[in-house]
Enzyme design. Sequence first.
Site, PDB file in Angstrom:
ATOM      1  N   VAL A 117       0.837  -1.204   0.000  1.00  0.00           N
ATOM      2  CA  VAL A 117       0.000   0.000   0.000  1.00  0.00           C
ATOM      3  C   VAL A 117       0.871   1.253   0.000  1.00  0.00           C
ATOM      4  CG1 VAL A 117      -1.680   1.351   1.324  1.00  0.00           C
ATOM      5  CG2 VAL A 117      -1.983  -1.118   1.084  1.00  0.00           C
ATOM      6  N   CYS A 118       1.881   1.268   0.855  1.00  0.00           N
ATOM      7  CA  CYS A 118       2.750   2.441   0.956  1.00  0.00           C
ATOM      8  C   CYS A 118       3.511   2.692  -0.349  1.00  0.00           C
ATOM      9  CB  CYS A 118       3.730   2.278   2.120  1.00  0.00           C
ATOM     10  SG  CYS A 118       2.937   2.214   3.740  1.00  0.00           S
ATOM     11  N   ALA A 119       3.897   1.614  -1.021  1.00  0.00           N
ATOM     12  CA  ALA A 119       4.615   1.771  -2.286  1.00  0.00           C
ATOM     13  C   ALA A 119       3.736   2.483  -3.316  1.00  0.00           C
ATOM     14  CB  ALA A 119       5.055   0.409  -2.811  1.00  0.00           C
TER      15      ALA A 119
END
Length: 229
Positions: free
Chosen positions: A91-93
Site C-alpha cells: 500500500v505504501c509503495a
Amino acid sequence: MLMKSFFKPFNDSKELVSKKYQLSIIAGAILLGLSQYPSAATLSIGDTAPNFQAELSSSGDGERVDFYQWVENEGGKFTVLFSHPQDFTPVCATELAEVQKLVSGFKKKGVNVIGLSPNSVEQHRLWMEDVALLAGTKQVDFPVIADTELEVAKKYGMLPEDAEGGIERSAKDNFTVRTVFVLDNSSKKIMASYSYPMFIGRNFDELNRLLDGLLTVSAHNNEVAFTAN
C-alpha cells in the site's frame, strides 16, 4: 442508573461510607483501564511542528539534515510530511508512487514533499527503485526520512514515548505511523493533518485539493473559505 443510585439521599453514615468506597473502586478501575493504553504526544492544527535532525534518502552517507533548514532551503509556501509504517509494503509503495506523479505539480505550487518511515537510508534507497518503477519514472524526486530511532514519529505523536527504536520492527508495530502533516514553511505551524489505517491507501487527490485550498485562502489573507469537495 449508576449515576442515579449515587445521588440518592443517604440514610446514615454507614451508607455514605459504602457509597464512597464504591466510588473509589470505580475511579480506580477507570484509571487502571486508561493506564493500559500507551500515551503519545499529540499535535493539533496551529501547533509548531517539531524540528529534528535525521538522515535522508537523498543526503550523503551519515549526514544528518536539520528539518527546518531543509524547509528553508527548499523554499515555497508549504511542506507536506507524510509517514509510512514500513518500507517495501504494497500500500505504501503505491502511495509514494502516486506522490512521485504529483511532486512536480506540487513544486510549481510552492509545496515541498518529504516522506518518513522507521527504516534505514539503505533500505529507503532500495525501496525508491521499486517506487520509481511503479511511478514510471527513472527516480523518486523527494527525500524520505530515515527514522530508525523513532525520534520523529514520537515527536509528531505517531508513536508513544516508550516505543523502542533501533531494533527491527514490523509494519504492525508501527501501524500508527500513517499521518500526513501540512506545514506552513514560514511559521512552521501545522496547517492540516490526517491519518489513514495502513491497509487503506490515502487519497492524494484530496491532498491536492487541500493544498489548493490552503494556497487560495493564504493568497486572500485568510479572508475567504474553501467549500466542500
